[in-house]
Write a protein that holds these residues in place. Sequence first.
Motif, mmCIF file in Angstrom:
data_model
loop_
_atom_site.group_PDB
_atom_site.id
_atom_site.type_symbol
_atom_site.label_atom_id
_atom_site.label_comp_id
_atom_site.label_asym_id
_atom_site.label_seq_id
_atom_site.Cartn_x
_atom_site.Cartn_y
_atom_site.Cartn_z
ATOM 1 N N LEU A 154 -86.485 68.816 89.578
ATOM 2 C CA LEU A 154 -86.408 67.742 90.558
ATOM 3 C C LEU A 154 -87.634 66.839 90.450
ATOM 4 O O LEU A 154 -88.750 67.309 90.163
ATOM 5 N N ASN A 155 -87.434 65.558 90.699
ATOM 6 C CA ASN A 155 -88.513 64.584 90.583
ATOM 7 C C ASN A 155 -89.120 64.196 91.928
ATOM 8 O O ASN A 155 -90.305 63.849 91.999
ATOM 9 N N PHE A 156 -88.346 64.227 93.001
ATOM 10 C CA PHE A 156 -88.816 63.724 94.287
ATOM 11 C C PHE A 156 -88.700 64.773 95.402
ATOM 12 O O PHE A 156 -89.667 65.043 96.092
ATOM 13 N N GLU A 157 -87.533 65.353 95.545
ATOM 14 C CA GLU A 157 -87.280 66.280 96.648
ATOM 15 C C GLU A 157 -87.849 67.663 96.325
ATOM 16 O O GLU A 157 -87.686 68.169 95.213
ATOM 17 N N PRO A 158 -88.551 68.308 97.281
ATOM 18 C CA PRO A 158 -88.988 69.696 97.052
ATOM 19 C C PRO A 158 -87.786 70.603 96.802
ATOM 20 O O PRO A 158 -86.811 70.577 97.554
ATOM 21 N N SER A 191 -93.741 76.093 90.677
ATOM 22 C CA SER A 191 -94.703 75.516 89.735
ATOM 23 C C SER A 191 -94.155 74.276 89.030
ATOM 24 O O SER A 191 -94.900 73.359 88.693
ATOM 25 N N SER A 192 -92.842 74.246 88.788
ATOM 26 C CA SER A 192 -92.238 73.089 88.117
ATOM 27 C C SER A 192 -91.292 72.324 89.036
ATOM 28 O O SER A 192 -90.619 71.398 88.582
ATOM 29 N N ASN A 193 -91.255 72.726 90.313
ATOM 30 C CA ASN A 193 -90.335 72.122 91.282
ATOM 31 C C ASN A 193 -88.918 72.098 90.725
ATOM 32 O O ASN A 193 -88.257 71.063 90.650
ATOM 33 N N LEU A 228 -79.205 63.753 95.774
ATOM 34 C CA LEU A 228 -80.189 64.086 96.803
ATOM 35 C C LEU A 228 -81.625 63.900 96.325
ATOM 36 O O LEU A 228 -82.519 63.645 97.134
ATOM 37 N N ASP A 229 -81.852 64.027 95.038
ATOM 38 C CA ASP A 229 -83.203 63.933 94.490
ATOM 39 C C ASP A 229 -83.534 62.480 94.172
ATOM 40 O O ASP A 229 -83.538 62.041 93.016
ATOM 41 N N VAL A 230 -83.806 61.713 95.219
ATOM 42 C CA VAL A 230 -84.083 60.283 95.063
ATOM 43 C C VAL A 230 -85.382 59.944 95.777
ATOM 44 O O VAL A 230 -85.834 60.663 96.667
ATOM 45 N N SER A 231 -85.971 58.837 95.382
ATOM 46 C CA SER A 231 -87.198 58.374 96.005
ATOM 47 C C SER A 231 -86.928 57.905 97.427
ATOM 48 O O SER A 231 -85.874 57.353 97.731
#
Length: 225
Positions: A123-127, A150-152, A173-176
């Motif tokens: 994931l890039n944005f959402e925990p 460690s890498s989310n 869901l994984d959006v800024s």
Amino acid sequence: MACVLAGAPILSPAQRSREPVTLNFVNADIEAVARTMAAITGRNIVVDPRVKGTINLSTDRPVPPQVAYNQFLSAVRLSGFTVVESGGLLKLVPEADAKLQSGAVSVGRPAAGNQITTQIFRLNFEPAANLVPILRPLISPNNTINVDPSSNSLVITDYADNLQRIGRIIASLDVSDATDVDVIPLRNALASDLAPVVQRLIDSSTSAPGVPGQPPARPPRAPRG
């Protein structure tokens, strides 16, 4: 129990894996069907001793071996079993144990198919931990979802076709959280001149009672005379 292959010439395993077949299994022993599917696809299928029972599997017309194999996977899945691939070997095992034996792991684009595999979603944005309560109900009860802080990342073991659906949900869901910004070019005025006017309109619309975004209504004029 029957697999309609009568009249076909003797073929090598490579040729046999491409020949269309018609299946007609009724209340057939699962292990016997697995042996037939191994012959059709040209791959060895090892059946776990705990795999017991019968299945129904039929096709209305000849189908490619891969299609027949996918239908076999769907049929055994309904009986609580599945096929996993480990070390180049196919194993027919109880679904509850598949997550311990599956050797297929993919990162990025989810794999296709009807077999159990492990997929890593970074994931890039959402925990990643925030998505576990949302995704857990969508995963088969016997399969797993874990978080790698460690890498989310989310590490999910499930059927490949369901992982594709879960991948689409994660992507949505994984959006800024950044809001969109519109740039409005001006032709006949200076931006510095309009900024105070726009700010006053915004302030009046947010402070006005009634409908949000509407300027306050003017009080009625007193009658003359």
